[in-house]
Enzyme design. Structure first.
Site: not given
Ligand SMILES: *Cc1c(COP(=O)(O)O)cnc(C)c1O
Length: 808
Positions: A355, A543, A549, A651, A655
């Site tokens: 990962h 995030k 980030k 991810t 979304k």
């Molecule tokens: C999808 C999700 C993440 C991952 O987000 P990234 O932008 O890919 O780091 C983290 N926390 C929650 C609650 C999520 O739904």
């Protein structure tokens, strides 16, 4: 399932009566929620049992997805949608005077994960069940999930997450499926019937009790299982016995030390926690999970030598990598197989997903600690290492440098990623770029040694939760427009693409977005007293808080925009609201300073009348799945701005795309694949490329101080932060300053600043072209189907697990 409203109302009232001895009129809301959850469980029990029986009776290969984290969120709505009775229940409850959305809000999120890695595991469970792939989750039933975040005076304060306090309607305790897990002690070696035997003595035993949660497929009668293990003392009489001898404190400390194993999730994301308790957690659930798999398999009457034909074990990152030596231990010590037989089965059963390449996240355990806690497992790791090193020496004609590079045990540390690679038949990265970096850089020795093991599986998200459930208005509009086949075949979302030239459709999509923005604006006003303009651009970065980030880059752009507006209040920009939500690991001071900084800026900006409401900043507290489900459908701009090479996949990015936000991104992780899918004209890209970043790391040539000295905007921003202009002493942000200036800005914030500001100006100009913007949104939705985790899981199934999609 077949149900009508009258029958549902009858069942529901009976369930409430049987569970709480209450009628609707006197029942508290919580009881109403629990009765509904209980009823849903009743409805699916038969399908659950049938699925299991079918798998067993037909000798069907099953997947076991081992993960330290499952970031599930809430289950009421997704379960109702998956069994196809959401609208019916909504209607039936309404007739009984109950608002189903209010009930949904009563469910505590199951927050048994930190971020992307745990959420991926949850999306995978949904997709396996929905595709009819027999695949189960295996993890830990933490009494406390990820902490609850409160923002007090701009600072993050952590509160324990007591998610089980009102009980959990979805789980079933399976006392009779308990197993024993052994820690510590010593190994006595003896000859028994001409075979060396390893006898574990003087160990501390812990009872692992499974709690099963059904994982319901979408409209297909498939119900898989998420099995989470809880740690309990082995025999309760011990307490009484000790108590009678006046050793109450000893007994209770034994109990506490056992229970601590499944007490709390470690709150670190992309960072190793090297504590003994963490290692105990890892071995605890891995050993329990493997024992239960082997026990179940032996009941089928097949020889254990065929295990790999009936089970695929997948390890989500290296956290469960101890599965390799533990499966060897079970096969050798308990099933009496030879080393070679056991090794063949182990390596053909286990597969591993990497990962991250962040150095601070690569797990290593000190030999001394490991050996003491898991003496027999350590012996096996030593033997695996010895045999592997011999093989490597042989292959490379005695080149000891290769041993240095590749040995599993080195400098008194066990390198868990290497153990996972050597002990499995498949190693995958989670996005194309990430996999290429693994092959060419981080794991190149292993790639050269066994290239056939390496493959890519780009992450995905379940479109059922992240579109159908989270954005019902958009889902309905899509179904009205192209039919509902996209729910089972998400790639069909591409049929929406031509509608981007249909102005009526564009308006409808824009209306849905506006409604979602209005809804969350109202919530925000109620909760924070901040007036957000739903007609402003909703620019969202949600995030985990992490230096890589680069929330700081976002902050720098906001301060620059603020400075420009102060200079020229008539600056022609579309009003913008910048949203943040992020938890910081409690010990990650830099991340906590960033939270304080964002909140300080929010306070300053939101209370500055001179700005004419052109910008606002909102920090939403306690980021979690249920909050993501609200903010993402209301977003216009998706901030995916990590330093290239650092975000393995992401991810969140998927979304947002699926909900029609336009992405502003670096070419990192799956952003690259998103760009390839939507085309350059439907995304805004900026910043250093992967090879440029890697080149700077390798050859130097970057000086953040030079930029600090030469770029007036940056100079001004950093001075503002440090000289108290934000109403907070600069010393509060000293780590931020040191990282950016003294430590030469490891994540290239200053380097990418100019390019980012230009990209943000580009966003502003696109948004002003209403039709163009809406076309971009629609193109994003239309192309998002390929990022459904259904596609990802199909690839795992075909290329790694060799499992079937069962029609029940
Ligand atoms: C999808 C999700 C993440 C991952 O987000 P990234 O932008 O890919 O780091 C983290 N926390 C929650 C609650 C999520 O739904």
């Amino acid at each position: 399932m077949r149900l009508n409203i009258e029958k549902f109302k009858f069942d529901f009232k009976r369930k409430l009566m049987n569970t709480f001895a209450e009628e609707i009129e006197d029942a508290p809301k919580l009881h109403i929620y629990m009765a509904l959850g209980g009823l849903v469980r009743d409805y699916i029990t038969e399908a659950w049992v049938n699925s299991n029986n079918y798998y067993t009776e037909n000798n069907i290969k099953q997947v076991y997805y081992f993960s330290m984290e499952f970031l599930i969120g809430r289950l009421l709505k997704s379960n109702l949608l998956n069994i196809g009775i959401y609208s019916l229940c909504e209607e039936g409850l309404k007739e009984l005077g109950i608002n189903i959305s209010e009930l949904e809000e009563l469910e505590n999120d199951a927050g048994l994960g930190n971020g992307g890695l745990g959420r991926l595991a949850a999306c995978f469970l949904d997709s396996m069940a929905s595709l009819g792939i027999p695949g189960h989750g295996c993890g830990i039933r933490y009494n406390h999930g990820l902490f609850e975040q409160k923002i007090i005076n701009g600072y993050q304060v952590e509160v324990p997450d007591n998610w089980l306090k009102e009980g959990n309607v979805w789980e079933i305790r399976k006392e009779n499926k308990s197993v024993e897990v052994r820690f510590g002690g010593n190994i006595r070696i003896s000859q028994i019937n001409g075979r060396l035997s390893f006898i574990h003595e003087n160990y501390d035993a812990v009872r692992a009790v499974p709690y099963d949660t059904p994982v319901i497929g979408y409209d297909n009668n498939s119900v898989n299982t998420l099995r989470l293990w809880s740690a309990e003392p082995i025999d309760t009489e011990f307490d009484l016995f000790s108590f009678s001898k006046g050793e109450y404190s000893k007994a209770s400390s034994y109990k506490a030390s056992v229970e601590s194993i499944s007490q709390v999730l470690y709150p670190d994301d992309s960072y190793i926690e090297g504590r003994l308790l963490r290692l105990k957690q890892q071995y605890f659930f891995v050993s329990a999970g493997l024992q239960s798999i082997v026990r179940r398999f032996k009941k089928t009457g097949h020889s254990i030598k065929e295990l790999n034909d009936f089970a695929a074990i997948h390890i989500n990152d290296t956290h469960p990598a101890v599965a390799v030596p533990e499966l060897m231990r079970i096969l050798i010590d308990e099933e009496k197989l030879s080393w070679d037989e056991a090794w063949k089965i182990t390596t053909s059963t286990i597969a591993y997903t990497n990962h991250t390449i962040l150095a601070e996240a690569l797990e290593k355990w000190p030999v001394d600690m490991f050996k003491k806690l898991l003496p027999r497992v350590f012996m096996i790791i030593e033997e695996i290492n010895k045999r592997f090193c011999e093989e490597v020496l042989d292959r490379y004609h005695g080149d000891w440098n290769k041993i240095n590079e590749m040995a599993i045990i080195k400098d008194n540390q066990i390198r868990m990623a290497y153990l996972a690679i050597v002990g499995s038949h498949s190693v995958n990265g989670v996005a194309k770029l990430h996999t290429e970096i693994l092959k060419k850089q981080e794991l190149s020795s292993f790639y050269n040694y066994s290239p056939y093991k390496f493959n890519n599986k780009t992450n995905g998200i379940t479109h059922r939760r992240w579109l159908l459930q989270a954005n019902p208005e958009l889902a309905n509009l899509i179904t009205e427009t192209i039919g509902d086949s996209w729910i089972k075949s998400p790639n069909n979302l591409s049929s929406l693409l031509p509608y981007k030239d249909d102005s009526a459709f564009r308006d409808k999509v824009a209306k849905v977005k506006l409604n979602n923005k209005i809804e969350i604006s109202n919530d925000i006003y109620k909760k924070y007293g901040i007036k957000v303009d739903p007609y402003s651009i909703f620019d969202v970065q949600v995030k985990r808080l992490h230096a890589y980030k680069r929330q700081i880059l976002n902050v720098f752009n906001i301060l620059d925009l603020y400075n420009r507006l102060k200079q020229n209040p008539n600056l022609d920009i579309v009003p913008r609201t910048f949203f943040f939500a992020a938890k910081a690991s409690p010990s990650y001071h830099l991340a906590k300073q960033t939270i304080k900084l964002i909140n300080s800026i929010a306070f300053m900006v939101n209370n500055d009348a001179q700005l004419n409401n052109k910008i606002k900043v909102v920090f939403l507290e306690n980021y979690r799945v249920s909050l993501a489900e609200r903010i993402i459908p209301a977003s216009d701009v998706s901030e995916q701005i990590s330093t290239a090479t650092k975000e393995a996949s992401g991810t969140g990015n998927m979304k947002f795309m699926m909900n029609g936000a336009v992405t502003i991104a670096t070419l990192d992780g799956a952003n690259i694949e998103i760009k390839d899918a939507v085309g350059d004209e439907n995304i805004v890209i900026f910043g250093l490329k992967d090879y440029e970043v890697l080149d700077y790391y390798k050859h130097g040539g970057y000086s953040s101080r030079e930029i600090f000295n030469n770029d007036r905007r940056i100079n001004c921003i950093i001075n503002q932060i440090m000289n108290g202009s934000l109403g907070v002493a600069g010393s509060e942000f000293n780590m931020l300053y040191d990282n950016l200036i003294y430590n030469n800005d490891e994540y290239f914030v200053l380097k990418d600043f100019d390019s980012y500001v230009k990209a943000q100006n580009q966003i502003d100009s696109y948004y002003k072209q209403k039709d163009k913007w809406q076309q971009m949104c629609i193109a994003n939705i239309a192309k998002s189907g390929i990022f459904s985790s259904d596609n990802t899981i199909r690839e795992y199934s075909k290329e790694i697990w060799n499992t079937q999609e069962i029609i029940l």
